[in-house]
Write a protein that holds these residues in place. Structure first.
Motif, PDB file in Angstrom:
ATOM      1  N   ASN A  59       0.870  -1.169   0.000  1.00 52.18           N
ATOM      2  CA  ASN A  59       0.000   0.000   0.000  1.00 52.18           C
ATOM      3  C   ASN A  59       0.906   1.218   0.000  1.00 52.18           C
ATOM      4  OD1 ASN A  59      -2.500  -1.375   0.132  1.00 52.18           O
ATOM      5  ND2 ASN A  59      -2.111  -1.790   2.287  1.00 52.18           N
ATOM      6  N   VAL A  60       0.634   2.151  -0.902  1.00 50.70           N
ATOM      7  CA  VAL A  60       1.498   3.316  -1.074  1.00 50.70           C
ATOM      8  C   VAL A  60       0.635   4.572  -0.997  1.00 50.70           C
ATOM      9  CG1 VAL A  60       3.152   4.474  -2.593  1.00 50.70           C
ATOM     10  CG2 VAL A  60       3.005   1.964  -2.599  1.00 50.70           C
ATOM     11  N   ASP A  61       1.008   5.492  -0.112  1.00 50.46           N
ATOM     12  CA  ASP A  61       0.353   6.790  -0.059  1.00 50.46           C
ATOM     13  C   ASP A  61       1.127   7.744  -0.954  1.00 50.46           C
ATOM     14  OD1 ASP A  61      -1.341   5.701   1.778  1.00 50.46           O
ATOM     15  OD2 ASP A  61      -1.085   7.274   3.274  1.00 50.46           O
ATOM     16  N   ILE A  62       0.399   8.578  -1.691  1.00 44.55           N
ATOM     17  CA  ILE A  62       1.017   9.542  -2.596  1.00 44.55           C
ATOM     18  C   ILE A  62       0.477  10.923  -2.252  1.00 44.55           C
ATOM     19  CG2 ILE A  62       1.373  10.235  -5.003  1.00 44.55           C
ATOM     20  CD1 ILE A  62       0.716   7.299  -5.754  1.00 44.55           C
ATOM     21  N   TRP A  63       1.385  11.869  -2.055  1.00 46.29           N
ATOM     22  CA  TRP A  63       1.034  13.278  -1.867  1.00 46.29           C
ATOM     23  C   TRP A  63       1.543  14.025  -3.089  1.00 46.29           C
ATOM     24  CZ3 TRP A  63       2.608  10.131   2.082  1.00 46.29           C
ATOM     25  CH2 TRP A  63       1.789  10.067   3.226  1.00 46.29           C
ATOM     26  N   TYR A  64       0.795  15.016  -3.561  1.00 45.86           N
ATOM     27  CA  TYR A  64       1.137  15.678  -4.820  1.00 45.86           C
ATOM     28  C   TYR A  64       0.490  17.055  -4.904  1.00 45.86           C
ATOM     29  CZ  TYR A  64      -3.507  13.783  -5.774  1.00 45.86           C
ATOM     30  OH  TYR A  64      -4.846  13.464  -5.688  1.00 45.86           O
ATOM     31  N   PRO A  65       1.050  17.945  -5.751  1.00 43.69           N
ATOM     32  CA  PRO A  65       0.398  19.235  -5.988  1.00 43.69           C
ATOM     33  C   PRO A  65      -0.961  18.988  -6.642  1.00 43.69           C
ATOM     34  CG  PRO A  65       2.655  19.224  -6.817  1.00 43.69           C
ATOM     35  CD  PRO A  65       2.313  17.810  -6.464  1.00 43.69           C
ATOM     36  N   ALA A  66      -1.973  19.720  -6.195  1.00 45.83           N
ATOM     37  CA  ALA A  66      -3.337  19.410  -6.629  1.00 45.83           C
ATOM     38  C   ALA A  66      -4.116  20.674  -6.980  1.00 45.83           C
ATOM     39  CB  ALA A  66      -4.058  18.652  -5.523  1.00 45.83           C
ATOM     40  N   ILE A  67      -5.272  20.445  -7.566  1.00 43.90           N
ATOM     41  CA  ILE A  67      -6.253  21.496  -7.821  1.00 43.90           C
ATOM     42  C   ILE A  67      -7.367  21.323  -6.796  1.00 43.90           C
ATOM     43  CG2 ILE A  67      -7.970  22.372  -9.445  1.00 43.90           C
ATOM     44  CD1 ILE A  67      -6.162  21.382 -11.703  1.00 43.90           C
ATOM     45  N   ASN A  68      -7.691  22.393  -6.096  1.00 40.40           N
ATOM     46  CA  ASN A  68      -8.732  22.322  -5.066  1.00 40.40           C
ATOM     47  C   ASN A  68     -10.091  22.561  -5.709  1.00 40.40           C
ATOM     48  OD1 ASN A  68     -10.478  22.571  -2.920  1.00 40.40           O
ATOM     49  ND2 ASN A  68      -9.115  23.855  -1.706  1.00 40.40           N
ATOM     50  N   TYR A  86      -6.515  14.671  10.540  1.00 44.46           N
ATOM     51  CA  TYR A  86      -6.698  15.483   9.350  1.00 44.46           C
ATOM     52  C   TYR A  86      -5.649  16.588   9.363  1.00 44.46           C
ATOM     53  CZ  TYR A  86     -11.336  13.369   9.398  1.00 44.46           C
ATOM     54  OH  TYR A  86     -12.376  12.479   9.409  1.00 44.46           O
ATOM     55  N   TYR A  87      -4.996  16.781   8.266  1.00 45.34           N
ATOM     56  CA  TYR A  87      -4.097  17.923   8.128  1.00 45.34           C
ATOM     57  C   TYR A  87      -4.700  18.799   7.043  1.00 45.34           C
ATOM     58  CZ  TYR A  87      -0.822  15.321  11.057  1.00 45.34           C
ATOM     59  OH  TYR A  87      -0.239  14.644  12.086  1.00 45.34           O
ATOM     60  N   SER A  88      -3.981  19.014   5.947  1.00 42.07           N
ATOM     61  CA  SER A  88      -4.522  19.908   4.926  1.00 42.07           C
ATOM     62  C   SER A  88      -4.616  19.280   3.541  1.00 42.07           C
ATOM     63  CB  SER A  88      -3.683  21.187   4.859  1.00 42.07           C
ATOM     64  OG  SER A  88      -2.350  20.884   4.510  1.00 42.07           O
ATOM     65  N   ALA A  89      -4.194  18.036   3.380  1.00 38.70           N
ATOM     66  CA  ALA A  89      -4.288  17.403   2.062  1.00 38.70           C
ATOM     67  C   ALA A  89      -5.741  17.077   1.733  1.00 38.70           C
ATOM     68  CB  ALA A  89      -3.450  16.134   2.004  1.00 38.70           C
ATOM     69  N   LEU A  90      -6.066  17.200   0.461  1.00 38.97           N
ATOM     70  CA  LEU A  90      -7.403  16.873  -0.021  1.00 38.97           C
ATOM     71  C   LEU A  90      -7.447  15.412  -0.424  1.00 38.97           C
ATOM     72  CD1 LEU A  90      -7.836  20.070  -2.193  1.00 38.97           C
ATOM     73  CD2 LEU A  90      -8.766  19.657   0.104  1.00 38.97           C
ATOM     74  N   ASP A  91      -8.605  14.803  -0.314  1.00 37.32           N
ATOM     75  CA  ASP A  91      -8.771  13.391  -0.614  1.00 37.32           C
ATOM     76  C   ASP A  91      -8.973  13.167  -2.109  1.00 37.32           C
ATOM     77  OD1 ASP A  91      -9.017  10.667  -0.176  1.00 37.32           O
ATOM     78  OD2 ASP A  91     -11.167  10.795   0.229  1.00 37.32           O
ATOM     79  N   ASN A  92      -7.913  12.725  -2.789  1.00 38.39           N
ATOM     80  CA  ASN A  92      -7.934  12.288  -4.184  1.00 38.39           C
ATOM     81  C   ASN A  92      -8.393  13.354  -5.195  1.00 38.39           C
ATOM     82  OD1 ASN A  92      -7.383  10.318  -6.084  1.00 38.39           O
ATOM     83  ND2 ASN A  92      -9.445   9.485  -6.024  1.00 38.39           N
ATOM     84  N   PRO A  93      -7.888  14.590  -5.080  1.00 36.45           N
ATOM     85  CA  PRO A  93      -8.264  15.590  -6.074  1.00 36.45           C
ATOM     86  C   PRO A  93      -7.457  15.417  -7.355  1.00 36.45           C
ATOM     87  CG  PRO A  93      -6.703  16.553  -4.590  1.00 36.45           C
ATOM     88  CD  PRO A  93      -6.977  15.137  -4.087  1.00 36.45           C
ATOM     89  N   GLN A  94      -7.789  16.214  -8.347  1.00 35.54           N
ATOM     90  CA  GLN A  94      -7.070  16.227  -9.614  1.00 35.54           C
ATOM     91  C   GLN A  94      -5.641  16.729  -9.385  1.00 35.54           C
ATOM     92  OE1 GLN A  94      -9.035  18.627 -12.532  1.00 35.54           O
ATOM     93  NE2 GLN A  94      -7.314  18.579 -13.947  1.00 35.54           N
ATOM     94  N   VAL A  95      -4.697  16.134 -10.090  1.00 33.40           N
ATOM     95  CA  VAL A  95      -3.305  16.566 -10.023  1.00 33.40           C
ATOM     96  C   VAL A  95      -3.191  17.909 -10.735  1.00 33.40           C
ATOM     97  CG1 VAL A  95      -0.928  15.995 -10.641  1.00 33.40           C
ATOM     98  CG2 VAL A  95      -2.528  14.168 -10.020  1.00 33.40           C
ATOM     99  N   ALA A  96      -2.468  18.852 -10.133  1.00 32.74           N
ATOM    100  CA  ALA A  96      -2.258  20.154 -10.757  1.00 32.74           C
ATOM    101  C   ALA A  96      -1.347  19.983 -11.967  1.00 32.74           C
ATOM    102  CB  ALA A  96      -1.640  21.130  -9.764  1.00 32.74           C
ATOM    103  N   PRO A  97      -1.767  20.439 -13.144  1.00 35.42           N
ATOM    104  CA  PRO A  97      -0.913  20.308 -14.337  1.00 35.42           C
ATOM    105  C   PRO A  97       0.417  21.023 -14.125  1.00 35.42           C
ATOM    106  CG  PRO A  97      -3.125  21.014 -14.939  1.00 35.42           C
ATOM    107  CD  PRO A  97      -3.028  21.091 -13.447  1.00 35.42           C
ATOM    108  N   SER A  98       1.479  20.362 -14.496  1.00 29.77           N
ATOM    109  CA  SER A  98       2.812  20.913 -14.323  1.00 29.77           C
ATOM    110  C   SER A  98       3.764  20.163 -15.234  1.00 29.77           C
ATOM    111  CB  SER A  98       3.246  20.798 -12.864  1.00 29.77           C
ATOM    112  OG  SER A  98       4.423  21.525 -12.640  1.00 29.77           O
TER     113      SER A  98
END
Length: 182
Positions: A59-68, A86-98
């Protein structure tokens, strides 16, 4: 036992990732105070299986820049399944284009869990990093302690290598804009 070339590869990856922070081609801004970037951070969990090691499942957790887009906050269960953090990450949002986002792999300490440093992972993601953090099956807080410690420790560098290979292959390399993907 960690092979010397694995140590060199991991050190090189971290070194290159940190250099990208100051690169003109990188989406990463200058470092600031903790959580100072204000950028949205996404979090999701994937499950991957290594067929070369008897379908070893991670099981792998991934944190990434996202679109809110108004997603709920991610809920971590670091210590007690009945409670969440709970911290500040959103649950499974779209990845911010980069482009050219650096990948970091976080390997938790012996007998710990992949979410042990979630706040740090969120901070790094807010500055443009993609972080993958596996639970090391047989060597995490959720596993019974046994006499097979030397064997479970041998799996850790192989787990990290497998996570890197997986993240740098399709579909993840494109989905997370890793390593120069458009």
């Amino acid at each position: 036992m960690m092979l010397p070339h694995h140590s060199i590869i991991l050190a090189l990856i971290v070194s290159l990732s940190l250099q990208l922070v100051h690169s003109e081609d990188s989406s990463c801004a200058e470092w600031g105070a903790f959580n100072a970037s204000g950028a949205a951070v996404g979090h999701r969990t994937i499950t991957i299986s290594d067929e070369t090691r008897d379908n070893r499942t991670l099981n792998v957790d991934i944190w990434y820049p996202a679109i809110n887009n108004g997603e709920e906050f991610a809920r971590y269960n670091p210590l007690l399944p009945s409670q969440g953090v709970y911290y500040s990450a959103l649950d499974n949002p779209q990845v911010a284009p980069s482009r050219n986002l650096p990948l970091l792999v976080f390997s938790h300490g012996y007998g710990s869990i992949r979410q042990q440093s979630a706040l740090l992972m969120e901070h790094l993601a807010s500055w443009g990093f993609v972080i993958a953090s596996p639970d090391h099956a047989g060597n995490s807080m959720n596993d019974p302690v046994g006499d097979d410690i030397p064997f479970t420790i041998q799996d850790r560098p192989k787990d990290v290598s497998f996570v890197i290979d997986t993240m740098l292959s399709s579909p993840y390399v494109d989905e997370f804009y890793l390593g120069g993907s458009d």
